[in-house]
Design an enzyme around this catalytic site. Structure first.
Site, PDB file in Angstrom:
ATOM      1  NE  ARG A  51      -2.364  -2.918   9.112  1.00  0.00           N
ATOM      2  CZ  ARG A  51      -1.572  -2.210   7.391  1.00  0.00           C
ATOM      3  NH1 ARG A  51      -2.356  -2.506   6.768  1.00  0.00           N
ATOM      4  NH2 ARG A  51      -0.544  -2.084   7.160  1.00  0.00           N
TER       5      ARG A  51
ATOM      6  CD  GLU B  41       3.582   5.240   0.773  1.00  0.00           C
ATOM      7  OE1 GLU B  41       3.359   6.414   1.459  1.00  0.00           O
ATOM      8  OE2 GLU B  41       3.148   4.505   0.331  1.00  0.00           O
TER       9      GLU B  41
ATOM     10  CG  ASN C 225       1.239   8.740   1.932  1.00  0.00           C
ATOM     11  OD1 ASN C 225       0.934   8.142   2.565  1.00  0.00           O
ATOM     12  ND2 ASN C 225       1.896   8.495   0.572  1.00  0.00           N
TER      13      ASN C 225
ATOM     14  CG  ASP D  32       4.431   8.666   4.312  1.00  0.00           C
ATOM     15  OD1 ASP D  32       3.660   8.605   4.285  1.00  0.00           O
ATOM     16  OD2 ASP D  32       4.930   7.623   4.634  1.00  0.00           O
TER      17      ASP D  32
ATOM     18  CB  CYS E 267      18.237  -2.646  -2.556  1.00  0.00           C
ATOM     19  SG  CYS E 267      18.940  -2.395  -4.297  1.00  0.00           S
TER      20      CYS E 267
END
Length: 705
Positions: free
Chosen positions: A135, A198, A275, A320, A621
């Site tokens: 970013r 995550e 999260n 989340d 995937c």
């Protein structure tokens, strides 16, 4: 001594010519605090420390914005998600592309001055949830700072792009830490957080000496090893809000992967946290608890990292619903009193106005549809949760989804209109628990839910896609009401920029750069971008000419998931696009090369095996190659694997393409699982052939590099 605009221009000229001892990017705190005296520059991520993303420039206004044309464009090296906010100082633009590659460009012409590639190992790609994005950079006293995707913080010489120092921000290389956010510099301290919740990491934010790269302080956002004493009083407080010890193996989460703001008067640094890891709070903290400091806004002392106050937007988060979304500081008159406030519109669909000195909640109202909570109780400051949104026991329809009502794409605040311009989105999902889930290893999602069950049927899939709606929302933070709303084709549209010219600029997921009237929302101008635009634009001026720059390049979490993102129908073609009044440059035509569907291998598996293959595919995937093997155009669509590639399939899973960014999964999938996965991919190629035949279309797809 304050640097005047004339002196600043002289600095830039001498730096570019290599004359004297002056450095490029001679930015410091005093200069950022006085940013309005130099409206032609964009010296910090949000232009100013308050992160308003508002420019006092007004040469481009509602009357003449229709005359904007392309001034120049620059092609980036990697066609992946492009999320950077450019920094522009004294006629030089500093920006980044995928894999954290840094570019210094002449802001007048787009000419490359220097480029720095941190050589992020491509096999690190699998350690991130949401594309190999970056970013942007920070600049300070002649240096340019970038966080690399593999977790390094690097200081570059602003004049040459040569590395000055590098430090490793990762506390545990056995975990999937990344950096995708832009650093901020406050009082000679470079501040950066990490991503990876995550994937199972413990969150923190760190401050490094801007001159040497030495670690000065670190604030952890969730507790550490419960067998050890808490690191400080903040962690002692946090630990009381967690139960059990499972969270330690899972990582805990709470990563500081994007938003920050700074108030020089109060001398407070504000961070947003992410999260939990796992998402499933039944597994993460079985006895309940708020799980501080997940999904929180936290105020820290920038000199020491000491905790001052916090406000938790989603206590015990299990959806989340990160609070890492853009934070804006402003002074607002509320009920007759001028209040120093902090504003945030995080994923959970509530717009928060908070007293930035004390952390007191002033107001919170929904800015987007949601069913997880009915409202925020103003007596307690807590959301009133809907029991029907608890998916830890059984599958539930939830909105907003983990894509959020507002994701990382920055919003902006215009002090003239008093409005905040939010890239709002309506998103839905069905979440199904996997209450037997355990942390496996790095490079694997660690969320505690079953794979997303996105329908394969084309009509049903279209209905799901249609339920995802994008908006540009003008929001009054005082009345907590929408003023106007411009719809988009889909979600995942770009961040916003507002200007004194009465304009709001935003890029769109379907490949446009657009300008709207800030007061009414009327669309006044648009130009093609040839690709989805998801970053936040900036404006600056050089030699009296005002420019507007969009970083263009389709990618990120929504684009990778494929199936629903296909409604945008754009390809990843990463460029810097800069416009000015009367600009006459031309973009090359968009990519339209197609590749035919290869010869298909036979499907030999039974229905049960194909069902297993589908579960494995969507579990391992889909986050890169798209739900149900429908590619989003960023990474290869696996339905187009050739017979030769299928012969290599076990080797690909074992790491043959690791240096191309393909993670290793062979250790997680025994041979019979690998065969089931491969058969499902082959089956989906046959499904595609049938769908194209029914539509009377040739079996083809956009070519991949």
């Amino acid at each position: 001594m304050k640097i005047t605009s004339r002196v600043a221009v002289a600095f830039a000229f001498l730096s570019l010519c290599g004359a004297g001892t002056l450095q490029a990017a001679p930015v410091d705190g005093a200069r950022i605090q006085a940013a309005d005296r130099e409206p032609g520059n964009w010296m910090s991520h949000g232009r100013s420390y308050d992160e308003q993303r508002y420019s006092p420039l007004a040469k481009i206004d509602q009357a003449n914005v229709g005359q904007l044309g392309l001034a120049w464009h620059y092609k980036l090296d990697v066609d992946r998600g492009t999320e950077a906010t450019p920094i522009v100082v004294d006629g030089v633009m500093y920006t980044t592309g995928a894999y954290s590659i840094v570019y210094a460009l002449d802001a007048r012409s787009g000419k490359l001055l220097w480029k720095y590639d941190p050589k992020v190992p491509r096999d690190w790609s699998g350690n991130g949830c949401c594309d190999v994005v970056n970013r942007g950079v920070a600049v300070w006293k002649g240096k340019v700072y970038v966080g690399s995707f593999d977790g390094r913080l690097i200081a570059l010489d602003g004049k040459t792009g040569k590395p000055v120092w590098t430090t490793d921000t990762v506390i545990d290389r056995n975990r999937s830490y990344t950096i995708t956010g832009a650093p901020r510099v406050v009082k000679d301290k470079v501040i950066i957080g990490n991503g990876g919740a995550e994937m199972g990491v413990r969150g923190y934010v760190s401050a490094y000496d801007a001159t040497s790269g030495k670690l000065l302080w670190r604030f952890f956002t969730v507790p550490g090893d419960p067998r050890q004493p808490p690191e400080n009083k903040a962690m002692e407080m946090a630990r009381k809000t967690w139960s059990g010890d499972a969270y330690f193996a899972q990582g805990g989460g709470g990563t500081v992967w994007d938003s920050m703001a700074y108030d020089p008067e109060l001398d407070l640094l504000y961070i947003g946290t992410g999260n939990g890891s796992m998402w499933n709070r039944k597994l993460r903290s079985p006895g309940g608890g708020d799980n501080l400091f997940l999904s929180s806004i936290v105020a820290l002392k920038p000199d020491s990292g000491e905790y001052v106050w916090h406000y938790q937007t989603t206590p015990g988060d299990t959806w989340d619903y990160t609070a890492t979304q853009h934070i804006i500081l402003a002074d607002l008159r509320i009920k007759g009193e001028l209040r120093k406030v902090l504003m945030q519109a995080p994923k959970n669909a509530f717009f928060y106005v908070i007293d930035r000195k004390t952390g007191e909640l002033i107001s919170a109202e929904k800015f987007a549809p949601s069913n997880w909570a009915s409202h925020v109780d103003m007596k307690t400051g807590r959301p009133v949760e809907n029991p029907e949104a608890d998916w830890t026991k059984e599958a539930r329809l939830i909105y907003p989804s983990p894509f959020g009502a507002h994701n990382w794409q920055p919003m902006s605040f215009n002090p003239k209109t008093g409005l905040v311009y939010i890239p709002m989105q309506e998103t839905v999902i069905v979440l199904t628990p996997d209450n037997n889930a355990k942390y496996v290893r790095k490079g694997v999602f660690n969320v505690g839910l079953q794979p997303f069950d996105v329908p394969e049927d084309a009509k049903a899939l279209q209905q799901v896609a249609d339920a995802h709606k994008g908006h540009l929302l003008a929001w009054d933070p005082v009345t907590q009401k929408a003023v106007w709303d411009q719809p988009h084709v889909t979600i995942w549209n770009g961040g916003t920029l507002s200007t004194a010219g009465g304009l709001v600029f935003q890029g769109s997921a379907d490949g446009r750069a657009v300008a709207y009237a800030a007061d009414s929302g009327k669309k006044l101008w648009e130009a093609p971008a040839n690709t989805g635009v998801i970053a936040g634009p900036v404006t600056y001026s050089v030699d009296g000419e005002q420019y507007v720059t969009f970083m263009a390049g389709w990618g990120g979490a929504f684009a990778l998931t494929g199936a629903m993102a296909n409604v945008a129908k754009v390809q990843p073609e990463a460029r810097v696009l800069t416009f000015k009044l009367g600009g006459m440059a031309q973009l090359p035509p968009p990519k339209k090369t197609v590749t035919p569907l290869p010869k298909l291998l036979p499907v030999t598996a039974d229905a049960a095996t194909l069902g297993l293959g589908r579960a494995l595919y969507n579990g391992y995937c889909s986050v890169c190659h798209g739900f149900n093997a429908i590619g989003g155009g960023v990474l290869p669509d696996l339905r187009y694997l050739t017979p030769e590639k299928h012969q290599l399939f076990p080797g690909i899973l074992a790491g043959a393409y690791a240096q191309k960014g393909m993670p290793v999964f062979a250790d997680l999938l025994p041979p019979e699982y690998q065969a089931a996965l491969q058969q499902y991919i082959i089956k989906r190629a046959h499904d595609l052939e049938q769908d194209l035949a029914q539509q009377g279309k040739p079996a083809q797809e956009p070519a991949k590099k």
